[in-house]
Design a protein around this motif. Structure first.
Motif, PDB file in Angstrom:
ATOM      1  N   ASP A 147     103.648 -35.153 -27.668  1.00 40.05           N
ATOM      2  CA  ASP A 147     103.647 -35.102 -29.134  1.00 40.05           C
ATOM      3  C   ASP A 147     102.257 -35.227 -29.750  1.00 40.05           C
ATOM      4  N   PRO A 148     101.416 -36.195 -29.350  1.00 43.33           N
ATOM      5  CA  PRO A 148     100.072 -36.276 -29.948  1.00 43.33           C
ATOM      6  C   PRO A 148      99.243 -35.016 -29.687  1.00 43.33           C
ATOM      7  N   LEU A 149      99.383 -34.464 -28.491  1.00 39.57           N
ATOM      8  CA  LEU A 149      98.653 -33.246 -28.148  1.00 39.57           C
ATOM      9  C   LEU A 149      99.103 -32.079 -29.011  1.00 39.57           C
ATOM     10  N   LEU A 150     100.406 -31.965 -29.234  1.00 41.57           N
ATOM     11  CA  LEU A 150     100.928 -30.873 -30.052  1.00 41.57           C
ATOM     12  C   LEU A 150     100.460 -30.984 -31.502  1.00 41.57           C
ATOM     13  N   VAL A 151     100.434 -32.202 -32.040  1.00 45.05           N
ATOM     14  CA  VAL A 151      99.941 -32.399 -33.406  1.00 45.05           C
ATOM     15  C   VAL A 151      98.481 -31.947 -33.504  1.00 45.05           C
TER      16      VAL A 151
END
Length: 237
Positions: A147-151
């Motif tokens: 999730d942090p990478l996708l954001v």
């Protein structure tokens, strides 16, 4: 012909778990007629951005540093698709990929423009508004570790004026090679990665169903934790 510029930023390059998904994905793009060029950041000299903004103020569009980015800038300007492949490092991209992303500032102008009420920098003339695809592998079992990478990647695409075309995500990635050594069947995952590449070239998008196969559960959480702990116990004994 669609031009694809791919970066494998894993320090393990073609031997890493990230490459297990990236390689068939790019094969699918080639088979669908795309022109694909792959670079390994470990083999490139890409210095960190020093933040002096010469590329905006003194020599517009050109970084003062003499390294491999000068070879990459023309390719980045012309590519229809950027494929960015990285393992998850501390909830984000690995260091070499961050250096690459930071050094893309010369592709932008220093001026501000409002897009949908948000401050952005306009692209320089002659740079394509193409797509970005993320390929990533994570050592943790759960999908939400991406999730942090996708954001970050979606925000990067907004700032780079490129469309985020989707992500091929492989949680509990180390299990892939373990299962391969055991002779277990994984063709459905690799075939799905190839199919995603074909879809992107031929249809302009990748189906959610295909991407879900790439990310499918390999083993239950408890089994994976036990196997990883056994592996590290042996390595540290």
């Amino acid at each position: 012909m669609m031009k694809v510029l791919a970066f494998n930023c894993s320090p393990r390059m073609e031997k890493g778990n990230t490459a297990l998904i990236l390689t068939p994905f790019l094969e699918g793009m080639r088979e669908a007629g795309a022109e694909v060029e792959v670079f390994y950041t470990r083999k490139l000299k890409i210095n960190p951005c020093t933040g002096e903004f010469n590329c905006w103020l003194r020599n517009p569009g050109r970084c003062y540093q003499e390294d491999d980015m000068n070879m990459l800038y023309p390719k980045l300007r012309e590519a229809d698709v950027w494929v960015l492949a990285t393992p998850v490092y501390v909830d984000g991209v690995c260091g070499p990929m961050k250096n690459l992303m930071d050094r893309l500032v010369p592709l932008l102008q220093p001026f501000f423009e409002l897009r949908e009420g948000h401050c952005r920098h306009p692209l320089r003339e002659g740079i394509k508004n193409g797509k970005v695809v993320l390929v990533s592998n994570c050592g943790f079992w759960e999908m939400d570790n991406f999730d942090p990478l996708l954001v970050h990647m979606k925000a990067f695409c907004e700032n780079a004026s490129r469309e985020f075309a989707g992500a091929l995500l492989r949680p509990h990635g180390p299990e892939l090679r373990r299962m391969m050594k055991m002779g277990l069947q994984l063709d459905d995952i690799f075939d799905a990665a190839k199919e995603a590449g074909r879809q992107l070239v031929e249809d302009g998008q990748m189906s959610a169903e295909t991407l879900e196969i790439v990310s499918c559960e390999l083993v239950p959480l408890e089994t994976y934790v036990q196997r990883e702990n056994t592996y590290f116990a042996l390595k540290t004994a």
